[in-house]
Scaffold this motif. Structure first.
Motif, mmCIF file in Angstrom:
data_model
loop_
_atom_site.group_PDB
_atom_site.id
_atom_site.type_symbol
_atom_site.label_atom_id
_atom_site.label_comp_id
_atom_site.label_asym_id
_atom_site.label_seq_id
_atom_site.Cartn_x
_atom_site.Cartn_y
_atom_site.Cartn_z
ATOM 1 N N PHE A 183 0.856 -1.186 0.000
ATOM 2 C CA PHE A 183 0.000 0.000 0.000
ATOM 3 C C PHE A 183 0.887 1.229 0.000
ATOM 4 C CE2 PHE A 183 -2.191 3.549 2.052
ATOM 5 C CZ PHE A 183 -3.272 3.675 1.184
ATOM 6 N N ILE A 184 0.645 2.122 -0.954
ATOM 7 C CA ILE A 184 1.366 3.390 -1.040
ATOM 8 C C ILE A 184 0.342 4.514 -0.960
ATOM 9 C CG2 ILE A 184 2.920 4.832 -2.401
ATOM 10 C CD1 ILE A 184 4.200 2.201 -1.519
ATOM 11 N N GLY A 185 0.481 5.372 0.037
ATOM 12 C CA GLY A 185 -0.458 6.482 0.175
ATOM 13 C C GLY A 185 -0.235 7.214 1.485
ATOM 14 N N THR A 186 -0.693 8.448 1.544
ATOM 15 C CA THR A 186 -0.558 9.258 2.752
ATOM 16 C C THR A 186 -1.389 8.659 3.884
ATOM 17 O OG1 THR A 186 -0.247 11.225 1.388
ATOM 18 C CG2 THR A 186 -0.810 11.586 3.696
ATOM 19 N N ALA A 187 -0.817 8.652 5.070
ATOM 20 C CA ALA A 187 -1.488 8.061 6.228
ATOM 21 C C ALA A 187 -2.644 8.926 6.716
ATOM 22 C CB ALA A 187 -0.480 7.876 7.358
ATOM 23 N N ASP A 188 -3.699 8.280 7.177
ATOM 24 C CA ASP A 188 -4.758 8.932 7.943
ATOM 25 C C ASP A 188 -5.376 7.870 8.858
ATOM 26 O OD1 ASP A 188 -6.739 7.483 6.491
ATOM 27 O OD2 ASP A 188 -6.913 9.075 5.006
#
Length: 336
Positions: A183-188
């Protein structure tokens, strides 16, 4: 397409949407000039200013753009503002007065109706300034319907995301699939909760903000990744997860096209628009809840014909959805 003088306003960092559009225009043989106005990735001081005193930053961005337009004193046929959280009425009026006979358009990659000053999605000025654009482009059909209803006298067009054929390429190294999932993406918070629940799978994780969370031992964190590293990450994993954010629930996001364009098997939250681009079980996998997600990851058979066919079909469909295609559509929508 007849050549036009096109000015793009945004961030010139290589991975940004606006740079992908510039490369798309160039592939169609159109001249573009890029004016860099701010960095997406900010240092600590800039982050504080952006979060708490962004009105100051917005003021200087507006001033920077107007000074550039006046000093350069060049005629542009088309000016493209990407998102434009910094705009206000006075800025748009001044911009139009300084660019007579120039079409000014907006490409908005979020939900303009989700107004929150402290979030990087939209603000009241965005909605107030819609009337000043000659044409606005939006990625979601649901949002498009609302825009047409609320602003019946303005021009809006559906413009989905895509992949950048210059940077989104397959990693051709013959690597063993070391990870069950990437998974590649900005954390939230929501994304963290989903990743946290996948503790029985070996995960490779990348993107901003994950260092703020406690990650379990099944997760290998690789921090920020560029397109080349993203492709390598996809190649190392059996399947690549796409988690939609609230503004994308009924629609899609950038990863919808990027993952299959780099030869990845995408498993994504189920949505109607993604189903149109990448039919479920034919060009990608989809899920509604954690139970279904876990089951589909667990039952993957990477040597099966079905697995390989889904990847191949996804890749072929992605090739029909590049920013070269999007810029051609945009040009025709504005000028035809």
């Amino acid at each position: 397409m007849k050549n036009k003088n096109i000015l793009l306003l945004g961030s010139s960092e290589d991975y940004t949407l606006e740079k992908m559009y510039q490369r798309g225009f160039n592939l169609n043989g159109l001249n573009t000039k890029f004016f860099h106005i701010y960095n997406i990735r900010k240092n600590f001081f800039s982050k504080i200013i952006w979060k708490y005193l962004r009105f100051i930053g917005f003021y200087f961005i507006r001033k920077k753009i107007l000074n550039f337009i006046k000093i350069e004193n060049k005629k542009y046929d088309l000016v493209i503002i990407f998102k434009g959280l910094y705009i206000n009425k006075n800025f748009m009026i001044n911009l139009k007065n300084n660019l007579k006979n120039t079409k000014i358009i907006n490409i908005f990659p979020d939900n303009p109706f989700e107004v929150n000053y402290f979030k990087d999605i939209s603000n009241k000025n965005i909605l107030d300034c819609i009337k000043y654009f000659d044409h606005s482009f939006i990625y979601s059909k649901k949002i498009l319907r609302k825009l047409n209803k609320n602003y019946p006298n303005k021009k809006f067009s559906y413009l989905p995301f895509a992949h950048d054929s210059k940077i989104h390429k397959i990693d051709k190294n013959k690597n063993k699939k070391k990870f069950d999932l990437s998974f590649i993406g900005t954390a939230d918070e929501r994304r963290y909760k989903i990743i946290k629940e996948l503790k029985n799978f070996k995960i490779i994780l990348g993107g901003d903000g994950w260092d703020r969370y406690k990650l379990s031992k099944n997760i290998t964190y690789i921090n920020n990744v560029d397109a080349k590293k993203f492709a390598k990450t996809i190649n190392l994993s059996k399947v690549t997860l796409n988690i939609l954010r609230k503004q994308n629930y009924s629609s899609h996001n950038m990863k919808t096209f990027e993952i299959p364009s780099m030869g990845g098997l995408m498993i994504t939250e189920r949505s109607l628009e993604q189903e149109i681009f990448f039919p479920e079980n034919k060009a990608c996998l989809m899920y509604n809840n954690l139970k279904e997600l876990k089951s589909k990851i667990k039952n993957l058979k990477i040597d099966s014909k079905r697995y390989k066919k889904i990847i191949e079909r996804g890749y072929k469909l992605a090739q029909k959805n590049s920013y070269k295609h999007r810029t051609k559509f945009l040009y025709n929508a504005v000028y035809n």
